[in-house]
Scaffold this motif. Structure first.
Motif, mmCIF file in Angstrom:
data_model
loop_
_atom_site.group_PDB
_atom_site.id
_atom_site.type_symbol
_atom_site.label_atom_id
_atom_site.label_comp_id
_atom_site.label_asym_id
_atom_site.label_seq_id
_atom_site.Cartn_x
_atom_site.Cartn_y
_atom_site.Cartn_z
ATOM 1 N N GLU A 32 111.781 5.391 29.272
ATOM 2 C CA GLU A 32 112.232 4.211 30.018
ATOM 3 C C GLU A 32 113.469 4.542 30.858
ATOM 4 O O GLU A 32 113.563 4.147 32.024
ATOM 5 N N ALA A 33 114.403 5.275 30.274
ATOM 6 C CA ALA A 33 115.613 5.642 31.020
ATOM 7 C C ALA A 33 115.255 6.537 32.201
ATOM 8 O O ALA A 33 115.793 6.366 33.312
ATOM 9 N N GLY A 34 114.344 7.480 31.999
ATOM 10 C CA GLY A 34 113.914 8.356 33.094
ATOM 11 C C GLY A 34 113.232 7.577 34.199
ATOM 12 O O GLY A 34 113.449 7.829 35.392
ATOM 13 N N LEU A 35 112.392 6.628 33.837
ATOM 14 C CA LEU A 35 111.725 5.805 34.854
ATOM 15 C C LEU A 35 112.718 4.958 35.630
ATOM 16 O O LEU A 35 112.575 4.767 36.843
ATOM 17 N N ARG A 36 113.724 4.450 34.956
ATOM 18 C CA ARG A 36 114.764 3.683 35.656
ATOM 19 C C ARG A 36 115.491 4.573 36.663
ATOM 20 O O ARG A 36 115.764 4.162 37.794
ATOM 21 N N ASP A 37 115.786 5.828 36.283
ATOM 22 C CA ASP A 37 116.446 6.758 37.192
ATOM 23 C C ASP A 37 115.566 7.051 38.410
ATOM 24 O O ASP A 37 116.032 7.046 39.553
ATOM 25 N N VAL A 38 114.270 7.299 38.168
ATOM 26 C CA VAL A 38 113.343 7.571 39.273
ATOM 27 C C VAL A 38 113.229 6.346 40.176
ATOM 28 O O VAL A 38 113.266 6.457 41.409
#
Length: 105
Positions: A89-95
């Protein structure tokens, strides 16, 4: 004569009452026999049979599996499935933050 009729009536009443008691005892013993069969069935379920585990062993295995699954649903510093989901989820928010805004149609 009256005494003889009273004696017969009392005897018939006692005989009827004892018949009712015997009927109740017979029905109660039938229910107790059925209850005994149910208890025996439950005991057979609890005991292992051949290679199959008994009910107690199966319940312990289910509880153990449930504890392992529940442990994966709680963050524990990186090793649980919950931690992996949080990282995704954190990675998707960054992307998503790096993408240009979508123009309106």
């Amino acid at each position: 004569m009256n005494g003889l009729i009273g004696l017969w009536a009392g005897g018939a009443g006692a005989l009827g009452a004892s018949g009712a008691v015997l009927g109740w005892v017979a029905r109660a013993s039938g229910r107790m026999h059925h209850t005994g069969e149910v208890v025996e069935r439950i005991e057979r379920l609890l005991e292992p049979e051949g290679d199959a585990p008994g009910l107690g062993e199966r319940l312990r295995a289910l509880e153990s599996g449930q504890r392992r699954i529940e442990a994966q649903l709680k963050p524990n510093g990186g090793a649980s499935a919950r931690d992996a989901i949080n990282r995704l989820e954190a990675g998707l928010r960054d992307v998503a933050a790096r993408l240009p805004p979508t123009p309106p149609p």
